[in-house]
Design a protein around this motif. Structure first.
Motif, PDB file in Angstrom:
ATOM      1  N   ILE A 181       0.263  -1.046  -0.098  1.00  0.00           N
ATOM      2  CA  ILE A 181      -0.001  -0.205   0.257  1.00  0.00           C
ATOM      3  C   ILE A 181       0.256   1.385  -0.153  1.00  0.00           C
ATOM      4  CG2 ILE A 181      -2.203   1.421   1.055  1.00  0.00           C
ATOM      5  CD1 ILE A 181      -2.119  -2.079   2.652  1.00  0.00           C
ATOM      6  N   LEU A 182       0.539   2.108  -0.851  1.00  0.00           N
ATOM      7  CA  LEU A 182       1.218   3.180  -1.318  1.00  0.00           C
ATOM      8  C   LEU A 182       0.296   4.384  -0.942  1.00  0.00           C
ATOM      9  CD1 LEU A 182       3.667   3.276  -4.235  1.00  0.00           C
ATOM     10  CD2 LEU A 182       4.075   3.244  -2.315  1.00  0.00           C
ATOM     11  N   THR A 183       0.277   5.853   0.320  1.00  0.00           N
ATOM     12  CA  THR A 183      -0.329   6.837   0.673  1.00  0.00           C
ATOM     13  C   THR A 183       0.680   8.180   0.739  1.00  0.00           C
ATOM     14  OG1 THR A 183       0.408   6.191   3.225  1.00  0.00           O
ATOM     15  CG2 THR A 183      -2.027   5.125   1.762  1.00  0.00           C
ATOM     16  N   ASP A 206       5.088  16.124   0.041  1.00  0.00           N
ATOM     17  CA  ASP A 206       5.476  15.311   2.131  1.00  0.00           C
ATOM     18  C   ASP A 206       6.003  14.019   1.331  1.00  0.00           C
ATOM     19  OD1 ASP A 206       5.243  17.262   3.920  1.00  0.00           O
ATOM     20  OD2 ASP A 206       2.472  17.713   3.222  1.00  0.00           O
ATOM     21  N   GLY A 207       5.686  13.051   2.306  1.00  0.00           N
ATOM     22  CA  GLY A 207       6.419  12.268   1.827  1.00  0.00           C
ATOM     23  C   GLY A 207       5.440  10.836   1.262  1.00  0.00           C
ATOM     24  N   ILE A 208       5.392   9.867   1.150  1.00  0.00           N
ATOM     25  CA  ILE A 208       5.107   8.944   0.587  1.00  0.00           C
ATOM     26  C   ILE A 208       5.297   7.705   1.534  1.00  0.00           C
ATOM     27  CG2 ILE A 208       4.314   6.913  -1.274  1.00  0.00           C
ATOM     28  CD1 ILE A 208       5.257   9.366  -3.095  1.00  0.00           C
ATOM     29  N   ASN A 209       4.205   7.042   2.539  1.00  0.00           N
ATOM     30  CA  ASN A 209       4.180   5.480   3.408  1.00  0.00           C
ATOM     31  C   ASN A 209       4.235   5.033   2.655  1.00  0.00           C
ATOM     32  OD1 ASN A 209       4.406   7.458   5.161  1.00  0.00           O
ATOM     33  ND2 ASN A 209       2.036   8.017   5.585  1.00  0.00           N
ATOM     34  N   TYR A 210       4.607   4.119   2.008  1.00  0.00           N
ATOM     35  CA  TYR A 210       4.614   2.268   1.587  1.00  0.00           C
ATOM     36  C   TYR A 210       5.179   1.885   3.034  1.00  0.00           C
ATOM     37  CZ  TYR A 210       6.381  -1.615  -0.814  1.00  0.00           C
ATOM     38  OH  TYR A 210       7.142  -3.226  -1.753  1.00  0.00           O
ATOM     39  N   ASN A 211       3.210   0.611   2.726  1.00  0.00           N
ATOM     40  CA  ASN A 211       3.151  -0.472   4.360  1.00  0.00           C
ATOM     41  C   ASN A 211       2.862  -2.066   3.136  1.00  0.00           C
ATOM     42  OD1 ASN A 211       3.617   1.267   6.415  1.00  0.00           O
ATOM     43  ND2 ASN A 211       2.243   2.012   6.337  1.00  0.00           N
ATOM     44  N   ARG A 270      -0.365  -9.851   9.988  1.00  0.00           N
ATOM     45  CA  ARG A 270      -1.128  -8.707  10.286  1.00  0.00           C
ATOM     46  C   ARG A 270      -0.551  -7.116   9.851  1.00  0.00           C
ATOM     47  NH1 ARG A 270      -0.620  -7.191  15.651  1.00  0.00           N
ATOM     48  NH2 ARG A 270       0.119  -8.909  16.241  1.00  0.00           N
ATOM     49  N   PHE A 271      -1.281  -6.864   9.320  1.00  0.00           N
ATOM     50  CA  PHE A 271      -1.055  -5.665   9.307  1.00  0.00           C
ATOM     51  C   PHE A 271      -0.098  -5.315  10.382  1.00  0.00           C
ATOM     52  CE2 PHE A 271      -0.435  -0.601   8.843  1.00  0.00           C
ATOM     53  CZ  PHE A 271      -0.216  -0.942   7.841  1.00  0.00           C
ATOM     54  N   MET A 272       1.316  -4.109   9.891  1.00  0.00           N
ATOM     55  CA  MET A 272       2.886  -3.555  11.197  1.00  0.00           C
ATOM     56  C   MET A 272       4.067  -2.897   9.414  1.00  0.00           C
ATOM     57  SD  MET A 272       4.321  -7.273  12.057  1.00  0.00           S
ATOM     58  CE  MET A 272       4.789  -8.076  11.034  1.00  0.00           C
ATOM     59  N   ALA A 273       4.184  -1.940  10.482  1.00  0.00           N
ATOM     60  CA  ALA A 273       5.564  -1.113  10.193  1.00  0.00           C
ATOM     61  C   ALA A 273       6.577  -1.848   9.387  1.00  0.00           C
ATOM     62  CB  ALA A 273       5.408  -0.236  11.304  1.00  0.00           C
ATOM     63  N   LYS A 327      11.514  -6.611   3.836  1.00  0.00           N
ATOM     64  CA  LYS A 327      11.846  -5.971   3.033  1.00  0.00           C
ATOM     65  C   LYS A 327      12.485  -5.918   2.081  1.00  0.00           C
ATOM     66  CE  LYS A 327      12.531  -3.604   8.471  1.00  0.00           C
ATOM     67  NZ  LYS A 327      13.900  -3.442   9.269  1.00  0.00           N
ATOM     68  N   VAL A 328      12.839  -6.886   1.786  1.00  0.00           N
ATOM     69  CA  VAL A 328      13.994  -7.306   0.285  1.00  0.00           C
ATOM     70  C   VAL A 328      12.640  -7.101  -0.741  1.00  0.00           C
ATOM     71  CG1 VAL A 328      14.842  -8.743  -0.962  1.00  0.00           C
ATOM     72  CG2 VAL A 328      16.084  -8.606   0.972  1.00  0.00           C
ATOM     73  N   ILE A 329      11.707  -8.014  -0.554  1.00  0.00           N
ATOM     74  CA  ILE A 329      10.990  -8.788  -0.785  1.00  0.00           C
ATOM     75  C   ILE A 329      10.126  -6.819  -1.430  1.00  0.00           C
ATOM     76  CG2 ILE A 329       8.313  -9.899  -1.557  1.00  0.00           C
ATOM     77  CD1 ILE A 329      10.344 -11.560  -2.146  1.00  0.00           C
ATOM     78  N   ALA A 330       9.104  -6.258  -0.412  1.00  0.00           N
ATOM     79  CA  ALA A 330       8.554  -4.913  -0.539  1.00  0.00           C
ATOM     80  C   ALA A 330       9.556  -4.176  -1.108  1.00  0.00           C
ATOM     81  CB  ALA A 330       8.574  -4.370   0.610  1.00  0.00           C
ATOM     82  N   ALA A 331      11.008  -4.212  -1.137  1.00  0.00           N
ATOM     83  CA  ALA A 331      11.803  -3.191  -1.824  1.00  0.00           C
ATOM     84  C   ALA A 331      12.116  -3.597  -3.330  1.00  0.00           C
ATOM     85  CB  ALA A 331      12.965  -3.308  -1.619  1.00  0.00           C
TER      86      ALA A 331
END
Length: 101
Positions: free
Chosen positions: A53-55, A65-70, A77-80, A89-93
């Motif tokens: 999710i990008l917001t 401003d910034g963009i949040n990537y989760n 479950r949802f985590m920071a 984190k590697v897969i997300a990157a």
């Protein structure tokens, strides 16, 4: 005085046009990446329940401003992002890089 007032109005109109164009172009790219990143993350995780999710922090002027990537890793479950494992984190990157490319 009238000349300077006219010049000010003209500059203001040009600025608003540039601002509008910048918003449109940024939003178009941001929306594309937002949709594609989720699809890519699901494919990389090989799980349809995974989410990326990008917001934008400032929806009115998202480029200021910034963009949040989760990400929601499969089976979790949802985590920071800070709380994801190194592999997650590697897969997300990778999903982010592929989505932007």
């Amino acid at each position: 005085f009238e000349t300077s007032t006219h010049a000010t109005k003209k500059c203001s109109q040009e600025f608003e046009q540039v601002k509008s164009k910048r918003f449109h172009l940024f939003s178009k790219c941001f929306e594309h990446v937002s949709v594609v990143i989720d699809q890519i993350y699901k494919k990389l995780c090989r799980n349809a329940s995974a989410q990326a999710i990008l917001t934008a922090e400032n929806p009115n002027e998202p480029y200021l401003d910034g963009i949040n990537y989760n990400c929601v890793a499969p089976g979790k479950r949802f985590m920071a992002m800070d709380n994801l494992s190194g592999g997650e984190k590697v897969i997300a990157a990778l999903a982010l890089v592929f989505a932007i490319h």
